[in-house]
Scaffold this motif. Structure first.
Motif, PDB file in Angstrom:
ATOM      1  N   TYR A  71       0.814  -1.216   0.000  1.00  0.00           N
ATOM      2  CA  TYR A  71       0.000   0.000   0.000  1.00  0.00           C
ATOM      3  C   TYR A  71       0.849   1.268   0.000  1.00  0.00           C
ATOM      4  O   TYR A  71       0.447   2.300  -0.496  1.00  0.00           O
ATOM      5  N   GLY A  72       2.023   1.176   0.565  1.00  0.00           N
ATOM      6  CA  GLY A  72       2.931   2.315   0.515  1.00  0.00           C
ATOM      7  C   GLY A  72       2.621   3.381   1.545  1.00  0.00           C
ATOM      8  O   GLY A  72       1.829   3.169   2.470  1.00  0.00           O
ATOM      9  N   PRO A  73       3.266   4.542   1.400  1.00  0.00           N
ATOM     10  CA  PRO A  73       3.191   5.570   2.444  1.00  0.00           C
ATOM     11  C   PRO A  73       1.823   6.230   2.560  1.00  0.00           C
ATOM     12  O   PRO A  73       1.593   6.984   3.504  1.00  0.00           O
ATOM     13  N   GLU A  74       0.886   5.957   1.646  1.00  0.00           N
ATOM     14  CA  GLU A  74      -0.447   6.547   1.797  1.00  0.00           C
ATOM     15  C   GLU A  74      -1.227   5.917   2.941  1.00  0.00           C
ATOM     16  O   GLU A  74      -2.200   6.490   3.412  1.00  0.00           O
ATOM     17  N   LEU A  75      -0.802   4.732   3.357  1.00  0.00           N
ATOM     18  CA  LEU A  75      -1.485   4.077   4.474  1.00  0.00           C
ATOM     19  C   LEU A  75      -0.909   4.606   5.785  1.00  0.00           C
ATOM     20  O   LEU A  75       0.278   4.461   6.052  1.00  0.00           O
ATOM     21  N   ARG A 129      -0.095   4.526   9.567  1.00  0.00           N
ATOM     22  CA  ARG A 129       0.143   3.389  10.461  1.00  0.00           C
ATOM     23  C   ARG A 129       0.488   3.890  11.850  1.00  0.00           C
ATOM     24  O   ARG A 129       1.068   4.965  11.995  1.00  0.00           O
ATOM     25  N   LEU A 130       0.133   3.124  12.871  1.00  0.00           N
ATOM     26  CA  LEU A 130       0.553   3.477  14.228  1.00  0.00           C
ATOM     27  C   LEU A 130       0.789   2.216  15.026  1.00  0.00           C
ATOM     28  O   LEU A 130       0.349   1.124  14.646  1.00  0.00           O
ATOM     29  N   LYS A 131       1.509   2.391  16.127  1.00  0.00           N
ATOM     30  CA  LYS A 131       1.754   1.278  17.041  1.00  0.00           C
ATOM     31  C   LYS A 131       1.076   1.572  18.365  1.00  0.00           C
ATOM     32  O   LYS A 131       1.106   2.706  18.845  1.00  0.00           O
ATOM     33  N   ASP A 132       0.483   0.544  18.987  1.00  0.00           N
ATOM     34  CA  ASP A 132      -0.129   0.776  20.294  1.00  0.00           C
ATOM     35  C   ASP A 132       0.945   0.659  21.378  1.00  0.00           C
ATOM     36  O   ASP A 132       2.129   0.470  21.086  1.00  0.00           O
ATOM     37  N   ARG A 133       0.533   0.804  22.641  1.00  0.00           N
ATOM     38  CA  ARG A 133       1.498   0.834  23.749  1.00  0.00           C
ATOM     39  C   ARG A 133       2.261  -0.482  23.884  1.00  0.00           C
ATOM     40  O   ARG A 133       3.304  -0.528  24.534  1.00  0.00           O
ATOM     41  N   HIS A 134       1.698  -1.552  23.298  1.00  0.00           N
ATOM     42  CA  HIS A 134       2.391  -2.837  23.369  1.00  0.00           C
ATOM     43  C   HIS A 134       3.227  -3.091  22.114  1.00  0.00           C
ATOM     44  O   HIS A 134       3.759  -4.182  21.938  1.00  0.00           O
ATOM     45  N   GLY A 135       3.298  -2.095  21.221  1.00  0.00           N
ATOM     46  CA  GLY A 135       4.102  -2.247  20.016  1.00  0.00           C
ATOM     47  C   GLY A 135       3.376  -2.939  18.875  1.00  0.00           C
ATOM     48  O   GLY A 135       3.975  -3.223  17.840  1.00  0.00           O
ATOM     49  N   ARG A 136       2.081  -3.212  19.040  1.00  0.00           N
ATOM     50  CA  ARG A 136       1.340  -3.866  17.957  1.00  0.00           C
ATOM     51  C   ARG A 136       0.996  -2.835  16.883  1.00  0.00           C
ATOM     52  O   ARG A 136       0.640  -1.700  17.194  1.00  0.00           O
ATOM     53  N   GLU A 137       1.083  -3.268  15.627  1.00  0.00           N
ATOM     54  CA  GLU A 137       0.872  -2.341  14.526  1.00  0.00           C
ATOM     55  C   GLU A 137      -0.585  -2.306  14.061  1.00  0.00           C
ATOM     56  O   GLU A 137      -1.255  -3.342  14.021  1.00  0.00           O
ATOM     57  N   PHE A 138      -1.006  -1.110  13.697  1.00  0.00           N
ATOM     58  CA  PHE A 138      -2.358  -0.903  13.176  1.00  0.00           C
ATOM     59  C   PHE A 138      -2.290   0.002  11.938  1.00  0.00           C
ATOM     60  O   PHE A 138      -1.409   0.831  11.827  1.00  0.00           O
ATOM     61  N   ALA A 139      -3.265  -0.182  11.058  1.00  0.00           N
ATOM     62  CA  ALA A 139      -3.476   0.764   9.960  1.00  0.00           C
ATOM     63  C   ALA A 139      -4.669   1.631  10.335  1.00  0.00           C
ATOM     64  O   ALA A 139      -5.634   1.138  10.920  1.00  0.00           O
ATOM     65  N   MET A 140      -4.614   2.923  10.007  1.00  0.00           N
ATOM     66  CA  MET A 140      -5.808   3.753  10.081  1.00  0.00           C
ATOM     67  C   MET A 140      -6.494   3.577   8.723  1.00  0.00           C
ATOM     68  O   MET A 140      -5.936   3.951   7.687  1.00  0.00           O
ATOM     69  N   GLY A 141      -7.684   2.990   8.767  1.00  0.00           N
ATOM     70  CA  GLY A 141      -8.327   2.502   7.550  1.00  0.00           C
ATOM     71  C   GLY A 141      -8.419   3.506   6.407  1.00  0.00           C
ATOM     72  O   GLY A 141      -9.011   4.574   6.544  1.00  0.00           O
ATOM     73  N   ALA A 142      -7.829   3.144   5.262  1.00  0.00           N
ATOM     74  CA  ALA A 142      -8.000   3.906   4.025  1.00  0.00           C
ATOM     75  C   ALA A 142      -9.168   3.317   3.255  1.00  0.00           C
ATOM     76  O   ALA A 142      -9.733   3.948   2.377  1.00  0.00           O
ATOM     77  N   THR A 143      -9.516   2.102   3.615  1.00  0.00           N
ATOM     78  CA  THR A 143     -10.549   1.339   2.935  1.00  0.00           C
ATOM     79  C   THR A 143     -10.838   0.138   3.831  1.00  0.00           C
ATOM     80  O   THR A 143     -10.089  -0.123   4.768  1.00  0.00           O
ATOM     81  N   GLY A 144     -11.947  -0.564   3.597  1.00  0.00           N
ATOM     82  CA  GLY A 144     -12.375  -1.542   4.593  1.00  0.00           C
ATOM     83  C   GLY A 144     -12.449  -2.992   4.140  1.00  0.00           C
ATOM     84  O   GLY A 144     -13.035  -3.805   4.839  1.00  0.00           O
ATOM     85  N   GLU A 145     -11.839  -3.340   2.989  1.00  0.00           N
ATOM     86  CA  GLU A 145     -11.996  -4.714   2.493  1.00  0.00           C
ATOM     87  C   GLU A 145     -11.495  -5.756   3.494  1.00  0.00           C
ATOM     88  O   GLU A 145     -12.143  -6.778   3.722  1.00  0.00           O
ATOM     89  N   GLU A 146     -10.315  -5.503   4.052  1.00  0.00           N
ATOM     90  CA  GLU A 146      -9.742  -6.486   4.975  1.00  0.00           C
ATOM     91  C   GLU A 146     -10.644  -6.690   6.192  1.00  0.00           C
ATOM     92  O   GLU A 146     -10.936  -7.814   6.596  1.00  0.00           O
ATOM     93  N   LEU A 147     -11.067  -5.562   6.779  1.00  0.00           N
ATOM     94  CA  LEU A 147     -11.825  -5.655   8.016  1.00  0.00           C
ATOM     95  C   LEU A 147     -13.168  -6.346   7.785  1.00  0.00           C
ATOM     96  O   LEU A 147     -13.572  -7.225   8.544  1.00  0.00           O
TER      97      LEU A 147
END
Lengths: 543, 543
Positions: free
Chosen positions: B89-93, B95-113
């Motif tokens: 997806y590249g830099p347009e996605l 991304r953030l990490k929570d306090r436990h270091g787990r990675e998340f995407a801030m949704g650009a689209t919802g197909e996966e979810l």
């Protein structure tokens, strides 16, 4: 809506980590699904309720004259640096960097953003007061997300902010919000209390929390059984009914510890002083009250080890709880001297600077408003209103010109409702062992029409007619038209929890169905020509 | 609403970086405020319109039988790893990490979810088809956010997903969505075209983009002036009207470059082959058509330097545009041989594997549907519908049992509307040099009541009466009751752009006011006892 076409993925089993009734039944009833720890999807049934709660909130907010806007969830870090909260908020604030390396907070709250928004625009007393609100997704990286929506990491909040030239209008808006919140929670069917709360370090004077009563609540509320009085446990004022003080005996000193002491001392430290606070032995010291009495910004309780160093009372500020005023025969063990003092009259024998209310209230104490007796309950915080004062406007340079042309910081109030939490609180209050029992103003469907056997032509035909006629009369009806066994249908119906159930079964060809109220499940037969009358009668007596 | 109490921070000056009309007037009219690059607040006026658009979308989605839910914006990275998009997806996605270091995407689209949500639940053909939609905040870290809401980094979208056991029902839902989108954009007052678009690498067959016509649009649309036909420029099929091929002369070779060539060759490379594609010199090669003709997943145009290496045509696949079928006297300069070929008949003289449509359509070409002539327009993409197929269900293990008990991947469609973009597109189409001119179904206020001089008792009194009576009749009316100069009021009124303006001025004591329509600004006098009639007449003729 036809249930065969609706996305309601009910679960037979209780998910292992669902501890509370709301969490269990929202999952089992197909209302929500977990996507990650503390992160949920609202499925169609659940989102219908969320939208009903939002509509109630919008109506009540608009009635107060508040105006709705929508701010972004991504907030530039610069604003949080201005307020000073970027560094103090800690790991609960979710943070991210954009592709250029710029830092952002995912909003846990909106004071910074709204203050930046109004600081160039609400710049004259003529535009004040103004109240703005939004319904928005918020983020808080809880260390231990739990109880489903109750302590989540992405959640829906209504947050409002008011801006004022003087404290009078802040008072007006504060109480307008207080009453709007009461109406919101009443319309949601909640049993709740508006409780006095501690304003903490922010320094505003008034703050109320709205607590929904629930056994799993994390907060203890002290409320009166004879009035509306309610307060957070640590805020409830203790009223000592004036008693005649008995005539005392002279002070007696006895070596060692008699083990019968009736007085206790508690030690604290602030930035300025060391404190000894005397209470009755049976009472619990309330450090929030000590801190507020001193006007201190922090207070630290001293442990036993440190105590030896500060005994005796020389050079120490000595305070005593009001209860000690009426005592003339106290027994106190002085640890440093290894001596028991008996027949101790605190007013006479201790260097007390002041008597005040320093203890926690207890069940059975008289209510501080003079009406009734104090009881305890557990509460879920679903809302809070707060007089913020000028903390953010001063830090972030939000000034206005008053009518004399003088520049002053905006006076602010802030007002929050946890919408996902409100949903959970309703579930905590309205369920039985089989599922949810929705209050009629929130129910995703008012009437649940259940066809026992869709292969039976008479049942299918009658159900289709009833469905159509209920829809036409404006009822929000869910028709279980699935080809499932009756047992599956009844179990799902109890999980879904619509106020009224209609069961089309064996007597369909006689035009007779069964009708029941979810809250008591007592089924009775009903001729279809009487149906609307009976549905209305049951709805009227549903909560 | 009284304007004195409403938060409408209009601006006199056009902000420096606001390039497009929508961006300028949304800022100047107090509709939106920028909080960071590509990140905006919707102020009360702007949010009123967003909510109106959302209501229209909900009504049209519900009519198709789609069900609303709300998924979280924070999406676990694991899901994006499953689909394979985390890395591509590249830099347009964001991304953030929570306090436990787990990675998340801030949704650009919802197909996966959504695929993860249905893969355990839509597990039998009995539950299909199902369509789910949400209205939600989305994130895309645009390299160059621009045009205000048009290319923002946090924006509001409606995204829908449908799930099917067979392609028949996917076709049904696809076209139901197509018609729902038409109604949505018609109700928003937009001039738009549904255009055939390229389905790209995802491989679905059908996809349409909904393009609002606007000069600042980044996409070029080819549409027919005689029918509904419209396509993205690269997708528009070129129809060659069959022509009689003239009788040719023998091929002539002339040393050097005559500079009069009528044919050109374009070189490409796919993973499998090198290609020479012959076109008329005046035509532009359309690499999307070449790629789609070959069914290749990628194609690379070869530059001149590489060309010398692959000349002559031996070992190369040779294709030609349909236009070359009718040519018997082509002139072509063969660069490798430094020779000009004249009287060239492509069918006779070139080793052409196939003729097909390989060129871009031009203005003036006949429309591919045989009706009318092709014209070009610029468009803003406001929606897209897409047959996804089984890409996500296969990658993420979303299978169902068909009626023969066989496990198959869910067939999917996805359908998006950019809500913030729709708002911008409306502004691009409805404004003049002084501000916005809202279509009446989106206008934040239908009627703008302007009191010229609030210090004049007759004007104030009459205005208050009119305001009250319009409110009671159900009109959404904004009353400019501010103590401002008329010039300020008129300027703000044009920025705000309500369909109808009422001006209470000097003839107030005679019961006469002025009425005008924002779209033509022609003011005429109106007796107040005729007011409702005249307001309705103007509203009926407003767009």
């Amino acid at each position: 809506m036809k249930q065969s076409q609706m996305f309601i993925p009910t679960l037979k089993e209780t998910p292992a980590d669902a501890e509370s009734a709301s969490h269990q039944f929202l999952l089992r009833g197909g209302y929500i699904r977990q996507n990650a720890a503390g992160i949920y999807s609202y499925l169609p049934l659940g989102y219908k309720i969320i939208k009903k709660i939002e509509t109630i909130i919008r109506e009540e907010m608009d009635r107060t004259g508040a105006q709705e806007l929508l701010m972004p969830a991504m907030q530039p870090a610069e604003l949080w640096h201005e307020s000073g909260r970027w560094d103090v908020y800690g790991p609960e604030l979710m943070r991210l960097k954009d592709r250029h390396g710029r830092e952002f907070a995912m909003g846990a709250t909106g004071e910074e953003l709204i203050t930046s928004l109004v600081r160039d625009t609400l710049n004259t007393y003529k535009k004040l007061p103004t109240t703005l609100y939004q319904i928005q997704t918020k983020y808080r990286d809880e260390k231990r997300p739990r109880f489903g929506l109750l302590r989540g990491r992405e959640f829906i909040m209504k947050d409002a902010y008011s801006f004022h030239a003087e404290t009078d209008t802040l008072d007006d808006v504060y109480w307008a919000m207080y009453h709007a919140y009461q109406r919101v929670f009443e319309r949601c069917g909640l049993k709740f209390r508006a409780v006095l709360a501690d304003s903490g370090a922010i320094g505003g004077k008034d703050t109320h929390e709205f607590q929904a009563l629930a056994a799993i609540g994390e907060d203890t509320i002290a409320y009166s059984d004879g009035s509306d009085y309610a307060a957070n446990l640590e805020m409830a004022e203790v009223i000592d009914v004036p008693k005649e003080k008995p005539v005392g005996q002279p002070l007696k000193k006895i070596a060692g510890n008699s083990g019968t002491e009736s007085l206790a001392v508690h030690w604290f430290k602030t930035r300025e002083a060391t404190l000894a606070v005397f209470l009755r032995a049976e009472d619990e010291v309330n450090d929030v009250k000590v801190k507020n009495y001193l006007g201190a910004d922090m207070i630290e309780a001293l442990t036993d080890e440190k105590l030896d160093a500060v005994h005796p009372l020389a050079g120490v500020r000595v305070l005593a709880d009001n209860a000690l005023k009426a005592i003339a025969d106290g027994v106190f063990y002085n640890k440093a001297e290894e001596t028991t003092y008996a027949e101790l009259d605190p007013s006479r024998d201790l260097p007390i600077e002041a008597f005040a209310d320093f203890r926690f209230i207890k069940e059975g104490d008289p209510s501080p408003d003079g009406k009734g007796t104090i009881r305890f309950a557990k509460g879920i915080e679903i809302g809070q209103i707060f007089k913020l004062g000028t903390k953010y406007s001063e830090a972030m340079g939000a000034y206005f010109l008053d009518d004399a042309g003088k520049s002053k910081p905006l006076i602010m109030g802030c007002y929050g409702i946890g919408i996902s939490r409100t949903l959970s609180a309703v579930c905590e209050q309205y369920h039985d062992q089989n599922g949810l029992i929705w209050p009629k103003d929130l129910a995703p469907f008012t009437v649940h029409l259940i066809t026992m056997n869709m292969k039976n032509e008479a049942q299918k035909q009658l159900s289709a007619e009833l469905y159509q006629s209920l829809l036409e009369k404006g009822y929000d009806v869910l028709w279980d038209d699935r080809k499932e066994r009756p047992g599956v249908k009844f179990a799902d119906s109890e999980l879904i929890g619509s106020p009224v159930q209609l069961v089309v079964g064996k007597k369909a060809d006689e035009g007779i169905i069964e009708i029941s109220r979810r809250s008591d499940s007592e089924r009775k037969e009903c001729a279809v020509h009487n149906l609307l009358e009976q549905v209305n009668a049951l709805l009227q007596t549903s909560h």
